[in-house]
Design a protein around this motif. Structure first.
Motif, mmCIF file in Angstrom:
data_model
loop_
_atom_site.group_PDB
_atom_site.id
_atom_site.type_symbol
_atom_site.label_atom_id
_atom_site.label_comp_id
_atom_site.label_asym_id
_atom_site.label_seq_id
_atom_site.Cartn_x
_atom_site.Cartn_y
_atom_site.Cartn_z
ATOM 1 N N SER A 82 0.824 -1.210 0.000
ATOM 2 C CA SER A 82 0.000 0.000 0.000
ATOM 3 C C SER A 82 0.857 1.259 0.000
ATOM 4 C CB SER A 82 -0.933 -0.004 1.213
ATOM 5 O OG SER A 82 -1.839 -1.085 1.155
ATOM 6 N N VAL A 83 1.955 1.237 0.763
ATOM 7 C CA VAL A 83 2.853 2.396 0.780
ATOM 8 C C VAL A 83 3.417 2.644 -0.613
ATOM 9 C CG1 VAL A 83 5.111 3.222 1.584
ATOM 10 C CG2 VAL A 83 3.447 2.324 3.220
ATOM 11 N N SER A 118 8.067 10.268 -1.621
ATOM 12 C CA SER A 118 9.096 9.302 -1.245
ATOM 13 C C SER A 118 8.519 8.273 -0.276
ATOM 14 C CB SER A 118 10.275 10.032 -0.594
ATOM 15 O OG SER A 118 11.084 9.141 0.138
ATOM 16 N N THR A 119 8.772 6.997 -0.550
ATOM 17 C CA THR A 119 8.313 5.955 0.375
ATOM 18 C C THR A 119 8.966 6.134 1.742
ATOM 19 O OG1 THR A 119 10.038 4.460 -0.458
ATOM 20 C CG2 THR A 119 7.847 4.257 -1.430
ATOM 21 N N GLY A 150 6.925 9.710 8.236
ATOM 22 C CA GLY A 150 6.042 10.830 8.543
ATOM 23 C C GLY A 150 6.676 12.167 8.264
ATOM 24 N N ASN A 151 7.715 12.144 7.427
ATOM 25 C CA ASN A 151 8.440 13.372 7.102
ATOM 26 C C ASN A 151 7.766 14.064 5.914
ATOM 27 O OD1 ASN A 151 10.453 15.335 7.090
ATOM 28 N ND2 ASN A 151 11.836 14.100 5.833
ATOM 29 N N GLN A 199 1.749 17.701 1.511
ATOM 30 C CA GLN A 199 2.018 16.315 1.130
ATOM 31 C C GLN A 199 1.102 15.338 1.881
ATOM 32 O OE1 GLN A 199 6.224 16.338 2.010
ATOM 33 N NE2 GLN A 199 6.776 16.429 -0.174
ATOM 34 N N GLN A 200 0.799 15.646 3.141
ATOM 35 C CA GLN A 200 -0.131 14.818 3.890
ATOM 36 C C GLN A 200 -1.506 14.819 3.209
ATOM 37 O OE1 GLN A 200 -0.187 16.203 7.934
ATOM 38 N NE2 GLN A 200 1.941 15.602 8.336
ATOM 39 N N GLY A 201 -1.904 15.991 2.715
ATOM 40 C CA GLY A 201 -3.175 16.084 2.001
ATOM 41 C C GLY A 201 -3.158 15.267 0.722
#
Length: 299
Positions: free
Chosen positions: A104-105, A115-116, A122-123, A128-130
């Motif tokens: 999934s990642v 970037s995986t 969590g960086n 990017q979180q959105g």
């Protein structure tokens, strides 16, 4: 008089065969594109294969070249195309190499172009979180299924899972297996006999469910001892059976064997039952994002 007529239900007369063939042709003629099957998302590859049609597609490479990532890119592109058309695609990924979270990642990294490593740590910026959340929501809309946690899995077990998916969703569109040599034969036997039996069963399943089956395959290490390391069909583990049963065999290779860290890759179509052989598709591998692009369209 008491003869079992069910023995002959697979007999198809000329009238039925022609009507079925013409219906299929009319469906393909009505498509917006020139493809006869699912789009891989790689324009050059689609031009040669005319999309992924029912059959067995083997994707093979040595270690650390990106074969699993490439197949996941194809899955991502199939689902993207379905979303563009406001449709769904029902598929399954059977992996005995990676768990659901790892797969999934990779899919999320590919879709969101992140970037995986940054995803796992969590960086990520708020933006990017959105993007990651948006990608996850898009994947949730598609009935993609994962199979994990098996010490061994056989063709008969795969057939049962496919039947369940088709009964549940009313359709079935594709299957990915990573990788062929980790499957267990129903009949047992040595490695060659096992791979031969599994290869034949995958062929039968592709015909039964009328779907493309993407088989990731290992290679023997013979290529490493040659002056030219380019893969050959004989490098496939269980090569005789796989070569015979596969509709298409593709090798993913470095562009330059002397510099394998170079992101340039070649996808070489070593066998195509209905097309030209030894066609080369140039690719770029964005390893951190688990992403491949056609070299002429890479961003």
């Amino acid at each position: 008089m008491g003869e079992n007529t069910s023995l002959f239900t697979d007999l198809i007369d000329t009238k039925s065969a022609m009507e079925r063939t013409l219906r299929k042709l009319e469906e393909s003629w009505a498509r917006e594109d020139d493809l006869l099957g699912l789009s891989t998302g790689f324009v050059d590859l689609d031009q040669h294969l005319l999309g992924l049609q029912p059959g067995v597609y083997v994707i093979a490479a040595g270690p650390n070249i990106g074969k699993t990532t490439f197949v996941l890119n194809v899955v991502n592109n199939i689902l993207l195309e379905a979303e563009r058309k406001n449709e769904v695609r029902v598929g399954a990924i059977i992996s005995m190499e990676m768990g659901v979270e790892s797969l999934s990642v990779k899919l999320l990294a590919t879709r969101a172009r992140l970037s995986t490593r940054d995803i796992k740590r969590g960086n990520l910026t708020r933006e990017q979180q959105g993007e990651l959340l948006e990608a996850s929501v898009a994947f949730k809309r598609q009935p993609l299924h994962f199979v994990e946690g098996f010490a061994s899995i056989t063709p008969s077990a795969i057939a049962a899972k496919l039947e369940h998916l088709r009964a549940t969703h009313g359709r079935l569109d594709f299957l990915v297996i990573d990788y062929l040599q980790l499957l267990t034969s129903d009949a047992g036997g040595n490695e060659y006999q096992a791979i031969s039996e599994i290869s034949r069963e995958m062929k039968r399943l592709s015909h039964r469910y009328k779907i493309p089956i993407l088989l990731v395959s290992q290679l023997s290490r013979k290529y490493a001892d040659r002056s030219s390391k380019d893969y050959q069909l004989t490098d496939l583990r269980g090569s005789g059976a796989i070569e015979q049963d596969a509709d298409v065999v593709m090798f993913l290779m470095p562009q330059d064997w002397e510099n394998e860290s170079n992101p340039e890759r070649r996808l070489v179509i070593a066998k195509d039952r209905e097309g030209a052989k030894y066609v080369t598709i140039p690719l770029i591998f964005f390893g951190e994002q688990s992403r491949f692009e056609s070299a002429s369209f890479a961003l």
